[in-house]
Scaffold this active site. Structure first.
Site, PDB file in Angstrom:
ATOM      1  N   GLU A   1       0.826  -1.207   0.000  1.00 17.96           N
ATOM      2  CA  GLU A   1       0.000   0.000   0.000  1.00 17.96           C
ATOM      3  C   GLU A   1       0.862   1.260   0.000  1.00 17.96           C
ATOM      4  O   GLU A   1       0.550   2.236  -0.683  1.00 17.96           O
ATOM      5  CB  GLU A   1      -0.928   0.005   1.218  1.00 17.96           C
TER       6      GLU A   1
ATOM      7  N   CYS B   1     -12.195   2.491 -14.892  1.00 16.68           N
ATOM      8  CA  CYS B   1     -12.493   3.922 -14.706  1.00 16.68           C
ATOM      9  C   CYS B   1     -11.193   4.709 -14.646  1.00 16.68           C
ATOM     10  O   CYS B   1     -10.879   5.384 -13.661  1.00 16.68           O
ATOM     11  CB  CYS B   1     -13.309   4.113 -13.425  1.00 16.68           C
TER      12      CYS B   1
ATOM     13  N   CYS C   1     -17.873  -1.428 -17.715  1.00 17.95           N
ATOM     14  CA  CYS C   1     -18.015  -1.099 -16.297  1.00 17.95           C
ATOM     15  C   CYS C   1     -19.310  -1.678 -15.716  1.00 17.95           C
ATOM     16  O   CYS C   1     -20.389  -1.486 -16.287  1.00 17.95           O
ATOM     17  CB  CYS C   1     -17.994   0.416 -16.105  1.00 17.95           C
TER      18      CYS C   1
END
Length: 364
Positions: A42, A201, A211
């Site tokens: 992360e 996106c 999507c």
């Protein structure tokens, strides 16, 4: 202001179903609940593309396989494994955070996002991601990808970094979870948001037809996918310049350790000077001839807040001279493992490639 209503529709369920079929399944930090590995991924993924991170992540884990191993290392041992990844405050925070985990938490990561967010380099979104992936905490994330998904889906105007807009996006993220099933798998949901923003996106030319949210997306319905998120008005970046002196002997290269704060914090670089006059004064101090300088091709390096015009020079000496302050002579065979910033690596690589014809890198 958001222009979309939930109407009881469950965004999270659709995203999780889409991710299982179309999302990323084989990233090296997936399919683990080890908070050390999730935390490291992360932090590395902040401001950095997945394809860039993978190699760094694997090399870093090989060198520091546990949080204890990282905490026991010195900063000088850590920095070479971050060199070239950019945003070097992240590396210093990673090292400091590992030390705190080991000294204050017995080597175990806290399981709650609220506590994780108090640690160096871990903000609210990163803390929520760690807690969701490793401990199943029902806490929303709001990284750059999620901001883009939510501004388009809900029709939120204003730049996402504006405080009022960001607060609105966080509120929407909380509301999505409130509408979601009680047994929602938070790890799968969190990954689905990341994957949708990264794969579908996207910032430019999103593939809206693929999507799972398009039927209810405000931006798709109103032709605003290119207009949202609202772009930030960016002033032109200020420009600076620096003189970079690469001093080499047949066996060594002269480097200096940068201070922790400022550009290239904690990394190792050639000698840097504000002006050519300062560089020449240093050469006179060491009784080196300015006529021996090879002028290399200047180039630009772009930081987040300014552009740096680098003017590199090469000075070849027969033997090392006495060093001062943070300077040191690095053996040539150790250059590949040194903690060099990306532009310095490029210059060194160019010089190695041009060893038989340095004219290629002389100014014309």
């Amino acid at each position: 202001m958001t222009k979309h209503s939930f109407h009881g529709w469950d965004l999270a369920v659709k995203l999780v179903a889409w991710q299982r079929q179309h999302g990323r399944q084989h990233l090296p930090w997936q399919h683990t609940q080890d908070p050390y590995r999730v935390w490291l991924s992360e932090i590395m993924l902040q401001q950095t593309q997945v394809t860039t991170v993978i190699g760094y992540y694997e090399r870093f884990l090989h060198a520091f396989p546990t949080v204890q191993a990282l905490a026991n290392a010195t900063q000088d041992e850590v920095m070479p494994y971050w060199a070239g990844l950019g945003y070097y405050a992240r590396a210093r925070n990673v090292h400091r955070c590992a030390q705190i985990i080991c000294t204050e938490y017995g080597g175990q990561f806290p399981s709650q996002s609220q506590t994780l967010a108090t640690l160096p380099g871990i903000g609210r979104s990163t803390a929520a991601a760690i807690a969701a992936f490793c401990f199943g905490e029902r806490a929303p994330i709001m990284d750059g990808n999620v901001k883009r998904v939510f501004t388009r889906f809900f029709g939120v105007e204003g730049h996402p970094q504006q405080r009022a807009v960001e607060q609105q996006l966080w509120a929407l993220a909380e509301q999505v979870l409130a509408y979601s099933p009680a047994d929602l798998n938070m790890a799968h949901y969190t990954q689905s948001l990341m994957d949708l923003g990264s794969l579908i996106c996207t910032r430019r030319r999103p593939t809206c037809e693929a999507c799972p949210l398009k039927a209810h997306c405000y931006a798709f319905a109103h032709g605003l996918t290119e207009a949202l998120p609202t772009p930030k008005v960016r002033p032109s970046k200020p420009e600076r310049s620096v003189q970079m002196l690469i001093v080499q002997t047949p066996s060594h290269v002269l480097l200096t350790q940068r201070p922790s704060e400022g550009i290239w914090g904690g990394l190792q670089v050639p000698l840097l000077f504000e002006t050519k006059g300062d560089l020449e004064q240093m050469l006179r101090t060491h009784q080196a001839s300015t006529h021996a300088l090879e002028v290399l091709q200047p180039f630009w390096h772009v930081f987040s807040h300014f552009k740096l015009h680098i003017h590199p020079y090469l000075l070849s000496c027969n033997q090392p001279w006495p060093v001062e302050d943070a300077q040191f002579w690095l053996p040539r065979e150790a250059i590949s493992k040194a903690a060099l910033p990306a532009p310095v690596k490029k210059v060194f690589a160019a010089l190695a490639l041009a060893a038989q014809d340095t004219r290629l890198f002389n100014a014309h």
